[in-house]
Scaffold this motif. Structure first.
Motif, PDB file in Angstrom:
ATOM      1  N   ALA A 439      49.463  30.161   0.252  1.00 11.90           N
ATOM      2  CA  ALA A 439      49.283  28.702   0.601  1.00 11.90           C
ATOM      3  C   ALA A 439      47.517  28.690   0.781  1.00 11.90           C
ATOM      4  N   MET A 440      47.222  29.847   1.248  1.00  7.38           N
ATOM      5  CA  MET A 440      45.745  29.642   1.843  1.00  7.38           C
ATOM      6  C   MET A 440      44.998  30.958   1.024  1.00  7.38           C
ATOM      7  N   ALA A 441      43.848  30.627   0.460  1.00  8.74           N
ATOM      8  CA  ALA A 441      42.702  31.730   0.241  1.00  8.74           C
ATOM      9  C   ALA A 441      41.509  31.675   1.179  1.00  8.74           C
ATOM     10  N   CYS A 442      40.949  33.047   1.127  1.00  3.58           N
ATOM     11  CA  CYS A 442      39.611  32.850   2.115  1.00  3.58           C
ATOM     12  C   CYS A 442      38.625  31.692   1.900  1.00  3.58           C
ATOM     13  N   ALA A 443      38.678  31.078   0.609  1.00  2.00           N
ATOM     14  CA  ALA A 443      37.922  30.161   0.460  1.00  2.00           C
ATOM     15  C   ALA A 443      38.252  28.871   0.820  1.00  2.00           C
ATOM     16  N   SER A 444      39.477  28.775   1.070  1.00  4.49           N
ATOM     17  CA  SER A 444      40.308  27.326   1.612  1.00  4.49           C
ATOM     18  C   SER A 444      39.356  27.122   3.043  1.00  4.49           C
ATOM     19  N   CYS A 445      39.100  28.187   3.941  1.00  3.11           N
ATOM     20  CA  CYS A 445      38.494  27.765   5.113  1.00  3.11           C
ATOM     21  C   CYS A 445      37.001  28.166   5.085  1.00  3.11           C
ATOM     22  N   HIS A 446      36.795  28.671   4.157  1.00  5.28           N
ATOM     23  CA  HIS A 446      35.293  29.360   4.024  1.00  5.28           C
ATOM     24  C   HIS A 446      34.680  28.871   2.297  1.00  5.28           C
ATOM     25  N   PRO A 447      34.626  27.595   2.302  1.00  6.86           N
ATOM     26  CA  PRO A 447      34.122  27.077   0.884  1.00  6.86           C
ATOM     27  C   PRO A 447      32.683  27.679   0.865  1.00  6.86           C
ATOM     28  N   GLU A 448      32.591  28.291  -0.308  1.00 11.41           N
ATOM     29  CA  GLU A 448      31.202  29.102  -0.611  1.00 11.41           C
ATOM     30  C   GLU A 448      30.839  30.103   0.517  1.00 11.41           C
ATOM     31  N   ALA A 449      31.836  30.370   0.920  1.00 11.68           N
ATOM     32  CA  ALA A 449      31.607  31.537   2.092  1.00 11.68           C
ATOM     33  C   ALA A 449      31.068  30.764   3.385  1.00 11.68           C
ATOM     34  N   GLY A 450      30.957  29.558   3.469  1.00  8.12           N
ATOM     35  CA  GLY A 450      30.501  28.827   4.619  1.00  8.12           C
ATOM     36  C   GLY A 450      31.459  28.448   5.547  1.00  8.12           C
ATOM     37  N   ALA A 451      31.690  27.488   5.925  1.00  7.64           N
ATOM     38  CA  ALA A 451      32.646  26.959   7.152  1.00  7.64           C
ATOM     39  C   ALA A 451      33.223  25.791   6.727  1.00  7.64           C
ATOM     40  N   ASP A 452      34.641  25.276   7.388  1.00 10.34           N
ATOM     41  CA  ASP A 452      35.023  23.961   7.011  1.00 10.34           C
ATOM     42  C   ASP A 452      34.911  22.984   8.133  1.00 10.34           C
ATOM     43  N   GLY A 453      34.062  23.554   9.160  1.00 12.58           N
ATOM     44  CA  GLY A 453      33.896  22.700  10.331  1.00 12.58           C
ATOM     45  C   GLY A 453      34.962  22.003  11.283  1.00 12.58           C
ATOM     46  N   LEU A 454      36.122  23.125  11.078  1.00 14.81           N
ATOM     47  CA  LEU A 454      36.936  22.836  11.873  1.00 14.81           C
ATOM     48  C   LEU A 454      37.470  24.003  12.758  1.00 14.81           C
ATOM     49  N   LYS A 457      43.909  26.371  15.398  1.00 16.07           N
ATOM     50  CA  LYS A 457      44.841  26.802  16.286  1.00 16.07           C
ATOM     51  C   LYS A 457      45.500  28.432  15.979  1.00 16.07           C
ATOM     52  N   ILE A 458      45.079  29.422  16.365  1.00 11.92           N
ATOM     53  CA  ILE A 458      45.320  30.703  16.124  1.00 11.92           C
ATOM     54  C   ILE A 458      45.576  31.521  17.194  1.00 11.92           C
ATOM     55  N   GLU A 459      47.037  32.144  17.104  1.00 12.14           N
ATOM     56  CA  GLU A 459      47.495  32.755  18.037  1.00 12.14           C
ATOM     57  C   GLU A 459      47.313  32.535  19.548  1.00 12.14           C
ATOM     58  N   GLY A 460      47.554  31.191  19.745  1.00 13.97           N
ATOM     59  CA  GLY A 460      47.544  30.545  20.884  1.00 13.97           C
ATOM     60  C   GLY A 460      46.167  30.023  21.398  1.00 13.97           C
ATOM     61  N   HIS A 461      45.002  30.241  20.726  1.00 15.33           N
ATOM     62  CA  HIS A 461      43.905  29.903  20.961  1.00 15.33           C
ATOM     63  C   HIS A 461      43.052  28.912  19.967  1.00 15.33           C
ATOM     64  N   GLU A 462      42.514  27.989  20.215  1.00 15.39           N
ATOM     65  CA  GLU A 462      41.731  27.126  19.412  1.00 15.39           C
ATOM     66  C   GLU A 462      40.403  27.600  19.247  1.00 15.39           C
ATOM     67  N   LEU A 463      40.249  27.954  17.875  1.00 17.68           N
ATOM     68  CA  LEU A 463      39.035  28.996  17.521  1.00 17.68           C
ATOM     69  C   LEU A 463      38.397  28.085  16.178  1.00 17.68           C
ATOM     70  N   GLN A 464      36.963  28.071  16.390  1.00 17.46           N
ATOM     71  CA  GLN A 464      36.163  27.338  15.023  1.00 17.46           C
ATOM     72  C   GLN A 464      36.017  28.562  14.027  1.00 17.46           C
ATOM     73  N   THR A 465      36.049  27.808  12.898  1.00 19.12           N
ATOM     74  CA  THR A 465      35.676  28.656  11.535  1.00 19.12           C
ATOM     75  C   THR A 465      34.486  28.962  11.352  1.00 19.12           C
TER      76      THR A 465
END
Length: 626
Positions: A439-454, A457-465
């Motif tokens: 369902a997801m690729a690396c580029a899904s959250c990192h378009p052009e190896a950047g960041a999606d600005g989001l 929720k990852i393993e109980g923590h809220e962590l920015q991209t």
């Protein structure tokens, strides 16, 4: 399995289903929504937009929005961002002649009357005007603000629009003189620009704002932001139970790389939707991005009716992973959408009508190899011309869906063999080794190896991209808690978090090689005197930024305790800081202003409280140039 079945169902729905849902929502709000009927195309059917369609001829509508490829008679022009070459190819996709533009050059439009191409030279901060014949010759170079990306030519071919990424501007050029007519600011991370067939309005997309900007070209400083996020649902299905929508998470739009008008009052925008914080009421899924049980990222085509004072939208979920380019054939009223991550083509019939529907899907665009379709155009015969960024070949798909892959690469890659293999893996969707059900690729959250600005929720923590480009080499350890000592370990644990089965050691090494060679994002231009004052504050003992953020990557490669949701947080690199909002590990500082003023959840990193407003502005100006 549930997420996989859902994806399959969504990819085969007609757009009529989307409008049926809209009708149910509208009934509660007493809003009239036109009915979509899943029947064959009727030329007399009422269009969703304001103007009758088809509008204009195919040659004109082709240059109303840019792409990586444009049809030029019986041949095509391709701009290859990898090599930086503009290449003229024949019908078989074989290169005829080429012209060096510059690495990372992105889009072009072609004027068939003047036989000129206008190419966005992203790294060179210019529009390159090229005369097209048996050879390619530079006719002019027009300076732009920092980092031009998207281009569009007005219907009368007298004005060229260009978006600029780092400078966040839309610029209009007079084609006859090359002089700038006007410019206006844009939302962060602008990309595509499209002009309506009547030349009255333009639409600009963004990777991170979640909206498209409609601009009236007669009064360009005015504009309307149009949200691309799907309408809120009254209820949602979670584990077979109906729950309030606010418990299923907020869906946002991201990675809007492409837009195209299909008539004067209707435009299509291709993008993805993300649900980074899924609050499942029966216990979250700690092992998934988003914390829920649905795939957190889906792909969409939004229909935007731009003729109203308040534009209306209709969203259809599609199966094309990372839709990156759209073309429109006004003669047949077909829209063509390519999936960059899925190597696929979606053909939408009656694209401007109430009878809009899926005509066909074409997969395997690269044949036996990867494609990575980055541009699409329509030939006079209705065939799709597609440029594959991974294989660097031109592919043609005829009206029956038959695929013909060009025999030759348009240009050689500048990457090493290992890094190029990583480039392919980074954008690849539908791969269960990388994420659950692909369902997801690396580029899904990192378009052009950047960041999606989001913030996810990852393993109980809220962590920015985090931003990746220019920040990977030499910035170990990795992850926000500094738990991964090296890059290959970090990539492996990321795929585990995504629910993937895992790549082999050689493939992980290739991904690392690709990321390590990426250049830093372009920086916006700021007042030199203000930047110098900001640098002095940054390096001063009183403010203390440089005590942790030092060296070429502005990091001490260490962890520090600041309290909050992590026991200790890794010192992030500050390279490309202006392009990596929000800030802090939890994304609680939405802007650099909030970060410097310490108005977020993390405190104690530096003593900025005594700074005056002017000093804070100086410090921010410096930070934006890192």
């Amino acid at each position: 399995m549930r997420a996989h079945r859902l994806a399959v169902v969504l990819s085969t729905l007609t757009f009529a289903t989307v409008m049926a849902h809209a009708e149910r929502v509208a009934a509660k709000r007493m809003i009239r929504v036109p009915r979509v009927i899943d029947t064959p195309f009727q030329p007399t059917g009422r269009p969703l937009g304001a103007a009758a369609v088809p509008t204009g001829d195919a040659a004109t509508t082709a240059y109303l929005a840019g792409s990586a490829i444009a049809v030029a008679g019986q041949r095509a022009l391709v701009i290859d961002a990898d090599s930086g070459d503009l290449v003229l190819v024949d019908q078989a996709g074989t290169p005829v002649t080429r012209l060096a533009i510059g690495p990372t050059a992105t889009q072009l439009v072609y004027d068939p009357v003047a036989r000129r191409a206008y190419v966005a030279d992203r790294a060179g901060d210019q529009i390159v005007v090229v005369e097209v014949g048996d050879t390619l010759r530079v006719a002019a170079r027009w300076p732009t603000p920092t980092e031009p990306y998207g281009v569009a030519l007005s219907p009368d071919r007298t004005m060229l629009l260009a978006t600029t990424v780092a400078a966040r501007t839309l610029v209009a050029f007079d084609v006859a003189s090359g002089h700038e007519r006007w410019r206006r600011p844009l939302a962060p991370e602008p990309r595509a620009v499209a002009i309506s067939p009547d030349g009255a309005q333009a639409l600009v997309t963004s990777l991170t704002s979640g909206a498209a900007e409609r601009i009236t070209l007669a009064t360009p400083q005015a504009g309307v932001a149009i949200s691309l996020a799907p309408a809120a649902r009254a209820t949602a299905m979670v584990l077979g139970q109906m729950v309030p929508a606010n418990e299923s998470g907020r869906v946002v739009a991201r990675s809007a790389f492409a837009a195209r008008f299909v008539g004067n009052g209707l435009a299509l925008v291709a993008h993805q939707t993300s649900t980074p914080l899924q609050d499942a009421p029966f216990g979250g899924n700690r092992g998934s991005y988003g914390g829920g049980f649905e795939a957190p990222i889906k792909h969409a085509l939004t229909f935007v009716a731009t003729s109203q004072a308040i534009p209306q939208t209709m969203l259809a979920t599609i199966g094309e992973h990372q839709p990156k380019a759209i073309a429109w054939d006004p003669v047949r009223d077909r829209a063509l959408v390519v999936g960059y991550g899925s190597d696929s083509l979606l053909v939408v019939a009656a694209a401007s009508q109430l009878t809009v529907r899926q005509e066909r899907k074409v997969g395997g665009l690269g044949g036996s190899t990867s494609c990575g379709p980055e541009g699409v155009a329509v030939g006079a015969d209705g065939a799709a011309w597609i440029f594959c960024a991974v294989s660097r070949k031109v592919v043609r798909v005829d009206l029956e869906g038959k695929v013909a892959v060009g025999a030759a690469e348009v240009a050689p890659t500048r990457m090493s063999q290992l890094a190029h293999a990583g480039f392919d893996l980074f954008r690849k969707g539908g791969d269960a080794r990388i994420s659950s059900d692909g369902a997801m690729a690396c580029a899904s959250c990192h378009p052009e190896a950047g960041a999606d600005g989001l913030t996810w929720k990852i393993e109980g923590h809220e962590l920015q991209t985090p931003l990746l480009a220019g920040r990977v080499a030499g910035t170990h350890p990795y992850k926000w808690d500094g738990g991964d000592p090296d890059l290959t370990t970090s990539l492996t644990s990321t795929m585990r978090r995504l629910g993937g089965n895992g790549l082999n050691a050689g493939e992980v090494k290739a991904l690392a090689a690709y990321l390590e060679q990426l250049p830093a994002p372009r920086r916006p231009t700021r007042d030199a005197a203000r930047v110098a004052r900001g640098r002095a504050l940054f390096e001063s003992a009183e403010v203390g930024c440089a005590s942790c953020h030092d060296g070429p990557s502005y990091t001490d490669n260490a962890q520090h305790e600041f309290g909050g949701t992590l026991a200790s947080a890794d010192t992030p690199s500050l390279v490309g800081l202006a392009r990596s909002a929000p800030y802090y590990h939890d994304g609680s500082a939405a802007t650099l202003e909030a970060l410097v003023a310490e108005r977020a959840s993390v405190h104690g990193m530096s003593d900025s409280a005594p700074l005056s407003p002017s000093q804070r502005a100086d410090l921010i100006a410096f930070l934006e140039t890192l």
